[in-house]
Design a protein around this motif. Sequence first.
Motif, PDB file in Angstrom:
ATOM      1  N   SER A 125       0.830  -1.201   0.000  1.00  0.00           N
ATOM      2  CA  SER A 125       0.000   0.000   0.000  1.00  0.00           C
ATOM      3  C   SER A 125       0.867   1.255   0.000  1.00  0.00           C
ATOM      4  N   PRO A 126       0.951   1.950  -1.112  1.00  0.00           N
ATOM      5  CA  PRO A 126       1.748   3.173  -1.164  1.00  0.00           C
ATOM      6  C   PRO A 126       1.082   4.310  -0.402  1.00  0.00           C
ATOM      7  N   PHE A 127       1.892   5.288  -0.035  1.00  0.00           N
ATOM      8  CA  PHE A 127       1.393   6.495   0.610  1.00  0.00           C
ATOM      9  C   PHE A 127       1.534   7.665  -0.349  1.00  0.00           C
ATOM     10  N   ARG A 199      -7.921  24.525   5.152  1.00  0.00           N
ATOM     11  CA  ARG A 199      -7.539  24.717   6.559  1.00  0.00           C
ATOM     12  C   ARG A 199      -6.194  24.076   6.872  1.00  0.00           C
ATOM     13  N   THR A 200      -5.830  23.034   6.130  1.00  0.00           N
ATOM     14  CA  THR A 200      -4.527  22.377   6.275  1.00  0.00           C
ATOM     15  C   THR A 200      -3.945  22.235   4.873  1.00  0.00           C
ATOM     16  N   PRO A 201      -2.729  22.713   4.645  1.00  0.00           N
ATOM     17  CA  PRO A 201      -2.218  22.745   3.267  1.00  0.00           C
ATOM     18  C   PRO A 201      -1.805  21.403   2.680  1.00  0.00           C
ATOM     19  N   LEU A 202      -1.389  20.467   3.532  1.00  0.00           N
ATOM     20  CA  LEU A 202      -0.871  19.199   3.025  1.00  0.00           C
ATOM     21  C   LEU A 202      -1.522  18.028   3.743  1.00  0.00           C
ATOM     22  N   VAL A 203      -1.470  16.870   3.106  1.00  0.00           N
ATOM     23  CA  VAL A 203      -1.959  15.645   3.728  1.00  0.00           C
ATOM     24  C   VAL A 203      -1.056  14.489   3.295  1.00  0.00           C
ATOM     25  N   CYS A 204      -0.861  13.542   4.197  1.00  0.00           N
ATOM     26  CA  CYS A 204      -0.111  12.326   3.893  1.00  0.00           C
ATOM     27  C   CYS A 204      -0.954  11.151   4.371  1.00  0.00           C
ATOM     28  N   LEU A 205      -1.388  10.311   3.438  1.00  0.00           N
ATOM     29  CA  LEU A 205      -2.274   9.191   3.769  1.00  0.00           C
ATOM     30  C   LEU A 205      -1.998   8.012   2.837  1.00  0.00           C
ATOM     31  N   PRO A 206      -2.440   6.817   3.217  1.00  0.00           N
ATOM     32  CA  PRO A 206      -2.347   5.685   2.292  1.00  0.00           C
ATOM     33  C   PRO A 206      -3.138   5.966   1.018  1.00  0.00           C
ATOM     34  N   TYR A 207      -2.693   5.399  -0.063  1.00  0.00           N
ATOM     35  CA  TYR A 207      -3.360   5.582  -1.349  1.00  0.00           C
ATOM     36  C   TYR A 207      -4.838   5.187  -1.268  1.00  0.00           C
ATOM     37  N   ALA A 208      -5.118   4.101  -0.529  1.00  0.00           N
ATOM     38  CA  ALA A 208      -6.504   3.641  -0.406  1.00  0.00           C
ATOM     39  C   ALA A 208      -7.397   4.703   0.222  1.00  0.00           C
ATOM     40  N   GLY A 209      -6.852   5.446   1.188  1.00  0.00           N
ATOM     41  CA  GLY A 209      -7.641   6.435   1.893  1.00  0.00           C
ATOM     42  C   GLY A 209      -7.854   7.725   1.126  1.00  0.00           C
ATOM     43  N   LYS A 286      -6.210  -3.537  -6.846  1.00  0.00           N
ATOM     44  CA  LYS A 286      -5.728  -2.210  -7.241  1.00  0.00           C
ATOM     45  C   LYS A 286      -6.777  -1.147  -6.961  1.00  0.00           C
ATOM     46  N   SER A 287      -8.030  -1.468  -7.239  1.00  0.00           N
ATOM     47  CA  SER A 287      -9.103  -0.492  -7.027  1.00  0.00           C
ATOM     48  C   SER A 287      -9.262  -0.142  -5.557  1.00  0.00           C
ATOM     49  N   LEU A 288      -8.794  -1.024  -4.690  1.00  0.00           N
ATOM     50  CA  LEU A 288      -8.851  -0.779  -3.247  1.00  0.00           C
ATOM     51  C   LEU A 288      -7.598  -0.057  -2.739  1.00  0.00           C
ATOM     52  N   GLY A 289      -6.716   0.347  -3.666  1.00  0.00           N
ATOM     53  CA  GLY A 289      -5.548   1.136  -3.295  1.00  0.00           C
ATOM     54  C   GLY A 289      -4.335   0.339  -2.908  1.00  0.00           C
TER      55      GLY A 289
END
Length: 324
Positions: A125-127, A199-209, A286-289
């Motif tokens: 799962s990439p981020f 309100r927050t300039p950046l985000v770091c999350l798993p690709y699925a999310g 893949k569709s699930l990230g």
Amino acid sequence: MQRRAFIGAAALAPFAAHLPALAQNGWPQRPVRWIVSSAAGSGPDILARYLADQLGRKWPQPVIVENRPGGQNVIGAQAAARSAPDGYTYYFATTAAMVTNVFTFKALPYDPAKDFAPVRLVGRSPFIIATAAGSPFKSLADVVAQAKANPGQVAIATEGPKQFSGMLADAVASMAGVKLNHVPYTKAPEALQDVVGGRTPLVCLPYAGIKAFLESGQVRALAVSTPRRLPDMPNVPALSETFPGFEYTGWNGLFAPAGTPADIVARVNRDLEAVVQQPEVAERIKSLGSLPETRMGVAEFEAFMKAERERWAGLVKTLGISAE
């Protein structure tokens, strides 16, 4: 009566050593259980239920998914570790449960290396580091420049500094020589809404999310944590292009309680591989990230786990993360 019982036991003794193999020949003779330490409806749960259904179609028995969420995967992992090693219970695990918890908890009620037998890696799962579609940040270089000009002022939405997304954000900041300001969120949609709303300039999350927000055009990816660019996002640079050799991905894998007969573990590995190699299954993963792992034997997964523990030990040390 006692003498006859003794003679009967003695007669059966030569076959005792072969019981696991004999049991495997008719395995599974009852439903198989997969424990998932995430809540129902979460990414790991959806993936586990899909694969369990596919395997159940190959076997004469169904695969039942049991959710044991809570405690940052500890509750589910402990339940799986304490299960009978009879080939009927497995743990559908995340990287956090099997690797990073060791470094972030002072004490765990289970030992990922000793209490489990690796069965098979399912997918990685990439981020994604992303920003709002209308953000002035057009690249990771823009973020670094802004963070250097305003130390500690550039905010990034993560799951927390000791969670996967938080550790990735800190790793990137450390390599770039800057400091980012964590804004921790317990729910990915809330983090993404704040990014979209400015309100927050950046985000770091798993690709699925983050996948749905990327596809809708509400957020724009700046970098992906895989060693190479993703085929689905060829215009998004991999972090390794800025920081050579860098790789940061989570994963999902299947584990059995330690002591589970090796022939059953090998059978599950082969059957799960056959499922993952089906084109429609790979596309669904893949569709699930997640990026499906189409080929990996038991020995390869064991080697992968050893390398993962060593790699994360180095990263945790570099980031100065201490167990709590």
